[in-house]
Design an enzyme around this catalytic site. Structure first.
Site, PDB file in Angstrom:
ATOM      1  N   LYS A 187      19.756  25.717   7.302  1.00 46.66           N
ATOM      2  CA  LYS A 187      20.582  24.909   6.398  1.00 46.66           C
ATOM      3  C   LYS A 187      21.146  25.776   5.256  1.00 46.66           C
ATOM      4  O   LYS A 187      20.726  26.902   5.054  1.00 46.66           O
ATOM      5  CB  LYS A 187      19.750  23.758   5.825  1.00 46.66           C
TER       6      LYS A 187
HETATM    7  C1  LIG Z   1      21.565  15.948  10.415  1.00 43.12           C
HETATM    8  C2  LIG Z   1      20.122  16.322  10.315  1.00 43.12           C
HETATM    9  N1  LIG Z   1      19.224  15.377  10.009  1.00 43.12           N
HETATM   10  C3  LIG Z   1      17.914  15.667   9.885  1.00 43.12           C
HETATM   11  C4  LIG Z   1      17.437  16.942  10.096  1.00 43.12           C
HETATM   12  C5  LIG Z   1      15.957  17.155  10.036  1.00 43.12           C
HETATM   13  O1  LIG Z   1      15.593  18.026   9.034  1.00 43.12           O
HETATM   14  P1  LIG Z   1      14.236  18.879   9.155  1.00 43.12           P
HETATM   15  O2  LIG Z   1      14.432  19.873  10.274  1.00 43.12           O
HETATM   16  O3  LIG Z   1      14.135  19.538   7.818  1.00 43.12           O
HETATM   17  O4  LIG Z   1      13.124  17.938   9.426  1.00 43.12           O
HETATM   18  C6  LIG Z   1      18.351  17.964  10.412  1.00 43.12           C
HETATM   19  C7  LIG Z   1      17.971  19.365  10.608  1.00 43.12           C
HETATM   20  O5  LIG Z   1      17.102  19.840  11.182  1.00 43.12           O
HETATM   21  C8  LIG Z   1      19.722  17.638  10.542  1.00 43.12           C
HETATM   22  O6  LIG Z   1      20.615  18.560  10.873  1.00 43.12           O
END
Ligand SMILES: Cc1ncc(COP(=O)(O)O)c(C=O)c1O
Length: 379
Positions: A185
């Protein structure tokens, strides 16, 4: 790991970041404490929200906003299928039912307000929007729709740290929003996330649920602010830790400069790919929006063999991806109505490399490889 000449995303942890993290380890306090509190304050100020609570990852953040908004068994939440599956899972964790709605179009792969309106039933409690690539998409229209229909708007802003619409940061339109600081990210720390809200009650509920429903934290007791605790709700362990909060603070201070570098790369991609036969760019610039430019995606023409196109780029050392395989096509969520635009985008979209430290030479390499791959893959 393949040696990519141009990876999809790249993360530089500077030596002075590492020194700061090492100091946190030397301090002997690793669980949530002063670094996390400072990060939360700085993030709330950056996004212009009353409350920001750091959590273990973006998925935990999504679960917290869904739970704190009161989603539960018997409720429905309208959600795009063109998202990472975590957006959908978070609704399902609460016992509520995700109801998929289509995107606006192939160049606008975000939740369509008209499709969202059509998916509303008497059981609908929330619209869960995802700001694809950090683009505001239809945020304002979805906010208006939620208001008109008495629904809660929740925002998955995993892609949108550093994205504004006018003077409002994305994630401040609805009741609460969830950010991700996963390794790929814009504000990457490995695993991490943040919830934001202006609603004091929602914030209080999320604070409780983040740490087992306990009324005080270890850090409060360490400082002598509390001697014991009660457990008043069925919570989780969604806490972040100090080393990651310390890295996040360092990265937040550089975020605007890094997003500006992404914006230049985005504009340069558009210029270099304009008029190339066989593909179209997406996520066009909008007036009055400063964006995170988390992703740069193209949509291939119907005649182009995407697998062959991607394979050619891989041979040239260029990493690509697909954001996303539609959630409603996964076995766990299959069986609902067709979503023609989401399905077409899921078949034809390709994500090209985009990261703040990408050089123009690397970008030229991608563009040349894309042109060459299209010659082979155009059938
Ligand atoms: C659009 C979106 N929502 C949720 C997530 C979930 O985040 P995390 O991987 O930090 O749990 C991500 C990325 O992984 C994402 O790109």
């Amino acid at each position: 790991m393949p040696q990519w000449s141009v990876p999809l995303s790249d993360l530089v942890v500077a030596e002075d970041d590492i020194a700061v993290i090492a100091d946190v380890y030397r301090s002997g306090w690793l669980s949530m404490g002063p670094e996390t509190e400072a990060f939360e304050r700085e993030f709330a100020a950056y996004t212009g929200t009353r409350h920001a609570l750091a959590v273990a990852n973006g998925t935990a953040a999504l679960h917290l906003i869904c739970a704190a908004a009161g989603l539960g068994p018997g409720d429905e939440a309208v959600v795009p299928s063109m998202t990472f599956v975590a957006t959908v899972n978070a609704i399902a964790y609460t016992g509520a039912t995700p109801v998929f709605a289509d995107i606006v179009g192939l160049a606008e792969p975000w939740l369509d307000p008209a499709a969202a309106a059509a998916a509303i039933t008497p059981r609908t409690k929330a619209i869960v929007n995802m700001t694809y690539g950090g683009h505001p998409g239809a945020t304002e229209a979805l906010h208006a729709l939620a208001g008109e229909r008495g629904l809660v708007l929740l925002e998955d802003v995993a892609h949108a740290v550093g994205s504004w619409l006018g003077d409002r940061h994305l994630g401040t339109f609805g009741t609460a929003a969830a950010f991700s600081f996963f390794a790929n990210k814009n504000l990457a720390v490995g695993e991490g996330g943040m919830v934001v809200t202006d609603d004091d009650d929602v914030a209080a509920r999320m604070r409780l649920l983040r740490s087992h429903g306990m009324t005080t934290l270890t850090w409060d007791r360490h400082r002598g602010h509390a001697a014991g605790y009660d457990v008043v709700d069925l919570g989780f362990n969604y806490r972040i830790d100090e080393p990651r909060s310390a890295l996040a603070r360092r990265r937040l201070s550089r975020l605007d400069a890094e997003n500006a570098a992404r914006a230049e790369l985005d504009a340069r991609y558009r210029d270099r790919l304009a008029g190339v036969d066989g593909l179209a760019t997406t996520l066009a610039p909008v007036a009055d929006a400063r964006r995170a430019h988390h992703l740069f995606t193209v949509v291939l023409d119907e005649g182009v063999d995407r697998a062959a196109f991607r394979a050619r780029l891989t041979e040239g050392g260029i990493q690509t991806s697909v954001h996303y395989p539609p959630a409603h096509e996964f076995a766990i969520y299959a069986g609902g109505p067709a979503l023609p635009l989401t399905e077409a985008y899921g078949r034809r979209a390709v994500t090209l490399p985009m990261f703040a430290t990408m050089t123009t030479a690397q970008q030229d390499e991608v563009v040349a490889a894309v042109r060459a791959a299209l010659e082979v893959a155009l059938v």
